[in-house]
Scaffold this active site. Structure first.
Site, PDB file in Angstrom:
ATOM      1  N   ASN A   9      31.975   1.070 -33.444  1.00  0.00           N
ATOM      2  CA  ASN A   9      32.877   2.176 -33.099  1.00  0.00           C
ATOM      3  C   ASN A   9      33.009   3.034 -34.353  1.00  0.00           C
ATOM      4  OD1 ASN A   9      34.941   3.889 -32.447  1.00  0.00           O
ATOM      5  ND2 ASN A   9      36.519   2.299 -32.221  1.00  0.00           N
ATOM      6  N   LYS A  11      34.435   5.794 -34.716  1.00  0.00           N
ATOM      7  CA  LYS A  11      35.705   6.546 -34.752  1.00  0.00           C
ATOM      8  C   LYS A  11      35.422   8.014 -35.122  1.00  0.00           C
ATOM      9  CE  LYS A  11      38.121   2.253 -35.552  1.00  0.00           C
ATOM     10  NZ  LYS A  11      39.262   1.542 -36.101  1.00  0.00           N
ATOM     11  N   HIS A  96      41.634   1.962 -26.690  1.00  0.00           N
ATOM     12  CA  HIS A  96      41.676   1.503 -28.088  1.00  0.00           C
ATOM     13  C   HIS A  96      43.111   1.642 -28.604  1.00  0.00           C
ATOM     14  CE1 HIS A  96      40.975   1.323 -32.387  1.00  0.00           C
ATOM     15  NE2 HIS A  96      39.832   0.717 -32.112  1.00  0.00           N
ATOM     16  N   GLU A  98      44.242   2.781 -31.235  1.00  0.00           N
ATOM     17  CA  GLU A  98      44.540   4.085 -31.847  1.00  0.00           C
ATOM     18  C   GLU A  98      44.874   5.111 -30.761  1.00  0.00           C
ATOM     19  OE1 GLU A  98      40.947   4.195 -34.185  1.00  0.00           O
ATOM     20  OE2 GLU A  98      41.754   2.571 -35.414  1.00  0.00           O
ATOM     21  N   GLU A 168      41.419  -6.887 -29.899  1.00  0.00           N
ATOM     22  CA  GLU A 168      41.577  -6.317 -31.232  1.00  0.00           C
ATOM     23  C   GLU A 168      43.049  -6.397 -31.640  1.00  0.00           C
ATOM     24  OE1 GLU A 168      38.130  -3.369 -32.130  1.00  0.00           O
ATOM     25  OE2 GLU A 168      39.789  -2.257 -31.299  1.00  0.00           O
ATOM     26  N   GLY A 174      41.167  -2.285 -39.646  1.00  0.00           N
ATOM     27  CA  GLY A 174      41.065  -1.471 -40.856  1.00  0.00           C
ATOM     28  C   GLY A 174      41.915  -1.987 -42.006  1.00  0.00           C
ATOM     29  N   SER A 215      38.437  -5.729 -38.672  1.00  0.00           N
ATOM     30  CA  SER A 215      37.935  -6.118 -40.006  1.00  0.00           C
ATOM     31  C   SER A 215      36.769  -7.101 -39.957  1.00  0.00           C
ATOM     32  CB  SER A 215      39.080  -6.675 -40.864  1.00  0.00           C
ATOM     33  OG  SER A 215      40.069  -5.673 -41.063  1.00  0.00           O
TER      34      SER A 215
END
Ligand code: 13P
Length: 256
Positions: A9, A11, A96, A98, A168, A174, A215
């Site tokens: 991904n 992003k 996701h 985010e 996730e 991250g 990560s």
């Protein structure tokens, strides 16, 4: 047997030109030393899909999008429909964290996107996962189960390969922290798989691939792939570097 899937991904990173350069590097290595039994997927920004699609013709590397509209066509400025994606993509990431946290996507909207993807023969990668506060208050299972049930409500699938789920944990994205492989495996076994069974029955549920994301790096990937409930990874940062991403693909070899 579920196929291992390693998805990058990207992003909101890489211009079209940079995306082409990275894809060329990945293609070159994949052609020289193919890793068999592992499906590789790239999810670049929308602007790179058309070029990468041309570049990947005849290769085993698949393309996916990072998001999609819940609508099909019409006056929805800035949105991208499954009809447009289906020309280039076989997968689409939906829900996701985010998108949930920054853009306010709800389970109800995510559910409409999942249905829209399936109707147009795209495989949704439904992302679920708890925040740090939810984890610390002992609510991880409850939160993830609800995201599964709401996100997949009345989704018309009849075969396991029409859907992928990515677990996730939001606090692992991250940050350099990962859930332990055992912890993630246990959550999938106790929460994600039972939700799939409730929704789709045992046979389909047992065939749906579940990825871990958060990560993942070449040096920690193998530990995840050795877990029976983890069928691959959804990789953010490490997928932007050809050597790191390749290292993760290699770690999945023989683990499927
Ligand atoms: P990182 O691998 O950068 O933690 O991102 C994970 C992720 O969000 C993939 O969708």
């Amino acid at each position: 047997m579920r196929t291992a899937l390693i998805a990058g991904n990207w992003k909101m990173h890489l211009t079209e030109k940079q995306a082409v350069t990275l894809t060329r590097k990945l293609l070159w290595v994949q052609n020289q030393m193919p890793v068999r039994g592992v499906e590789v997927l790239l999810c670049p920004p929308f602007t790179a899909l058309s070029q990468l699609h041309k570049l990947l013709v005849g290769s085993t590397i698949k393309l996916g999008a990072q998001n999609m509209s819940a609508e099909v066509e019409g006056a929805f400025t800035g949105e991208i429909s499954p009809l447009m994606l289906a020309e280039f993509c076989s997968y689409v990431i939906v829900g996701h964290s985010e998108r949930r946290a920054i853009f306010g996507e709800t389970d109800a909207l995510i559910n409409r996107k999942v249905k829209n993807a399936i109707t147009h023969s795209l495989i949704p990668i439904l992302c679920v996962g708890e925040t740090l506060a939810e984890k610390e208050s002992g609510k991880a299972h409850q939160v993830v189960y609800a995201q599964m049930i709401e996100g997949l409500k009345e989704v018309p699938i009849f075969s396991a390969n029409q859907l992928v789920v990515a677990y996730e944990p939001v606090w692992a994205i991250g940050t350099g922290w990962t859930a332990t492989p055992q912890e993630s495996n246990a959550l999938i076994a106790a929460t994600i798989r039972p939700a799939l069974v409730r929704l789709f029955g045992e046979q389909v549920a047992n065939g749906v691939s579940v990825l871990y994301g958060g990560s993942v790096k070449p040096d920690n990937a193998r530990g995840f792939f050795q877990q029976p409930e983890i069928d691959g990874a959804l990789v953010g940062g490490a997928s932007l570097d050809a050597d790191s991403f390749r290292g993760i693909i290699e770690a999945a070899r023989n683990c499927s």
